[in-house]
Design a protein around this motif. Structure first.
Motif, mmCIF file in Angstrom:
data_model
loop_
_atom_site.group_PDB
_atom_site.id
_atom_site.type_symbol
_atom_site.label_atom_id
_atom_site.label_comp_id
_atom_site.label_asym_id
_atom_site.label_seq_id
_atom_site.Cartn_x
_atom_site.Cartn_y
_atom_site.Cartn_z
ATOM 1 N N VAL A 182 36.501 25.739 -0.390
ATOM 2 C CA VAL A 182 36.221 27.187 -0.497
ATOM 3 C C VAL A 182 34.799 27.479 -0.010
ATOM 4 C CG1 VAL A 182 35.998 29.152 -2.086
ATOM 5 C CG2 VAL A 182 37.878 27.542 -2.369
ATOM 6 N N ILE A 183 33.847 26.617 -0.380
ATOM 7 C CA ILE A 183 32.452 26.821 0.051
ATOM 8 C C ILE A 183 32.356 26.703 1.572
ATOM 9 C CG2 ILE A 183 30.117 25.830 -0.024
ATOM 10 C CD1 ILE A 183 30.742 25.107 -3.005
ATOM 11 N N LEU A 184 33.026 25.695 2.117
ATOM 12 C CA LEU A 184 33.015 25.513 3.578
ATOM 13 C C LEU A 184 33.645 26.692 4.294
ATOM 14 C CD1 LEU A 184 33.873 21.789 4.332
ATOM 15 C CD2 LEU A 184 31.986 23.150 5.276
ATOM 16 N N ASP A 185 34.716 27.206 3.711
ATOM 17 C CA ASP A 185 35.399 28.349 4.302
ATOM 18 C C ASP A 185 34.470 29.560 4.350
ATOM 19 O OD1 ASP A 185 37.561 29.924 5.295
ATOM 20 O OD2 ASP A 185 37.837 30.726 3.284
ATOM 21 N N HIS A 186 33.759 29.808 3.238
ATOM 22 C CA HIS A 186 32.843 30.955 3.196
ATOM 23 C C HIS A 186 31.648 30.755 4.121
ATOM 24 C CE1 HIS A 186 34.174 33.912 0.162
ATOM 25 N NE2 HIS A 186 34.825 32.890 -0.370
ATOM 26 N N SER A 187 31.188 29.488 4.276
ATOM 27 C CA SER A 187 30.000 29.280 5.118
ATOM 28 C C SER A 187 30.354 29.310 6.602
ATOM 29 C CB SER A 187 29.283 27.977 4.749
ATOM 30 O OG SER A 187 30.104 26.885 5.021
ATOM 31 N N SER A 188 31.555 28.842 6.953
ATOM 32 C CA SER A 188 31.902 28.837 8.379
ATOM 33 C C SER A 188 32.548 30.156 8.816
ATOM 34 C CB SER A 188 32.817 27.655 8.706
ATOM 35 O OG SER A 188 33.947 27.687 7.895
ATOM 36 N N ASN A 189 33.054 30.906 7.847
ATOM 37 C CA ASN A 189 33.690 32.192 8.157
ATOM 38 C C ASN A 189 33.214 33.231 7.139
ATOM 39 O OD1 ASN A 189 35.486 34.126 9.109
ATOM 40 N ND2 ASN A 189 37.153 33.396 7.814
ATOM 41 N N PRO A 190 31.896 33.512 7.172
ATOM 42 C CA PRO A 190 31.344 34.382 6.118
ATOM 43 C C PRO A 190 31.928 35.789 6.127
ATOM 44 C CG PRO A 190 29.687 33.926 7.803
ATOM 45 C CD PRO A 190 30.884 33.083 8.131
ATOM 46 N N ARG A 191 32.259 36.263 4.939
ATOM 47 C CA ARG A 191 32.771 37.628 4.785
ATOM 48 C C ARG A 191 31.590 38.596 4.795
ATOM 49 N NH1 ARG A 191 35.531 33.262 4.163
ATOM 50 N NH2 ARG A 191 37.304 33.258 2.722
ATOM 51 N N SER A 200 27.182 31.542 -0.562
ATOM 52 C CA SER A 200 26.832 32.328 -1.742
ATOM 53 C C SER A 200 26.730 33.816 -1.394
ATOM 54 C CB SER A 200 25.498 31.816 -2.315
ATOM 55 O OG SER A 200 25.203 32.485 -3.505
ATOM 56 N N ALA A 201 26.086 34.124 -0.252
ATOM 57 C CA ALA A 201 25.965 35.528 0.179
ATOM 58 C C ALA A 201 27.343 36.117 0.464
ATOM 59 C CB ALA A 201 25.071 35.616 1.408
ATOM 60 N N SER A 202 28.197 35.327 1.104
ATOM 61 C CA SER A 202 29.548 35.781 1.422
ATOM 62 C C SER A 202 30.324 36.101 0.142
ATOM 63 C CB SER A 202 30.255 34.679 2.229
ATOM 64 O OG SER A 202 31.609 34.974 2.399
ATOM 65 N N MET A 203 30.263 35.189 -0.816
ATOM 66 C CA MET A 203 30.968 35.397 -2.087
ATOM 67 C C MET A 203 30.376 36.581 -2.846
ATOM 68 S SD MET A 203 31.249 31.498 -3.436
ATOM 69 C CE MET A 203 32.142 30.243 -2.524
ATOM 70 N N GLY A 207 21.298 37.107 8.959
ATOM 71 C CA GLY A 207 20.218 36.138 8.833
ATOM 72 C C GLY A 207 20.726 34.736 9.097
ATOM 73 N N HIS A 208 19.915 33.758 8.710
ATOM 74 C CA HIS A 208 20.352 32.378 8.897
ATOM 75 C C HIS A 208 19.948 31.543 7.684
ATOM 76 C CE1 HIS A 208 16.227 31.128 9.901
ATOM 77 N NE2 HIS A 208 16.148 32.298 10.480
ATOM 78 N N GLY A 209 20.847 30.684 7.303
ATOM 79 C CA GLY A 209 20.584 29.830 6.149
ATOM 80 C C GLY A 209 21.541 28.661 6.150
ATOM 81 N N CYS A 210 21.417 27.831 5.155
ATOM 82 C CA CYS A 210 22.287 26.654 5.042
ATOM 83 C C CYS A 210 23.684 27.086 4.576
ATOM 84 C CB CYS A 210 21.680 25.660 4.062
ATOM 85 S SG CYS A 210 21.574 26.334 2.396
ATOM 86 N N SER A 211 24.586 26.121 4.504
ATOM 87 C CA SER A 211 25.956 26.472 4.118
ATOM 88 C C SER A 211 26.023 27.022 2.693
ATOM 89 C CB SER A 211 26.898 25.273 4.276
ATOM 90 O OG SER A 211 26.393 24.178 3.594
ATOM 91 N N ILE A 212 25.186 26.516 1.795
ATOM 92 C CA ILE A 212 25.219 27.026 0.412
ATOM 93 C C ILE A 212 24.743 28.478 0.372
ATOM 94 C CG2 ILE A 212 24.169 26.807 -1.898
ATOM 95 C CD1 ILE A 212 26.101 24.576 -1.483
ATOM 96 N N SER A 213 23.651 28.781 1.059
ATOM 97 C CA SER A 213 23.136 30.164 1.001
ATOM 98 C C SER A 213 24.105 31.126 1.690
ATOM 99 C CB SER A 213 21.727 30.270 1.597
ATOM 100 O OG SER A 213 21.756 30.123 2.986
#
Ligand code: FES
Length: 149
Positions: free
Chosen positions: A13-22, A72-75, A63-69
């Motif tokens: 789920v985290i990877l999904d949000h980081s690679s395809n941010p909502r 988290s922003a997407s969620m 912006g730009h950030g790591c996969s966690i940031s």
């Protein structure tokens, strides 16, 4: 075994949000915007909100950030759209406690963002996870100060 399957699901789920941010991008008709950086790495996020009365009608980030940031922003944007400001404030409070391993109540209002509870085991990543939530907190605070003036 069951726990590792759950951890794999969370990772997915985290990877999904980081690679395809909502809700990624800017918001043309935003009436709240803030840019915030993570001083430990220099990554930066811009958060845009459109507030109508006491409700968050739209939220986007860039912006730009790591996969966690990014995840988290997407969620976070997914969860706060449609919420009232007091509801969003409660979620911010819950999330900040969650990533420190201090959220006592099992029932919370975080939706998918609850998945980031594992960050509590990695203190260096807490700032990554909280970047967008801190931006949200500051925009709402600024709005409150403006309406109190
Ligand atoms: Fe920069 Fe996570 S490493 S926000």
């Amino acid at each position: 075994m069951a726990l590792s399957r759950l951890e794999n699901l969370y990772r997915h789920v985290i990877l999904d949000h980081s690679s395809n941010p909502r809700n990624f991008g800017s918001l043309e008709d935003a009436n709240g915007m803030l840019e915030l950086n993570n001083p430990t790495c220099g990554d930066v996020i811009q958060l845009y909100l459109r507030l109508e009365g006491d409700r968050i009608e739209a939220a986007k980030f860039s912006g730009h950030g790591c996969s966690i940031s990014t995840a988290s922003a997407s969620m976070m944007t997914e969860q706060v759209i449609g919420k009232t400001v007091p509801e969003a404030r409660e979620m911010i409070e819950e999330f900040l406690l969650l990533v420190q391993g201090k959220l006592a109540k099992e029932e919370n209002h975080l939706g998918d963002a609850e998945i980031l509870s594992g960050v509590a085991k990695f203190p260096a990543r807490i700032k990554c996870a909280t970047l967008s939530w801190k931006a949200l907190e500051r925009i709402l605070l600024e709005q409150k100060e403006e309406t109190n003036e």
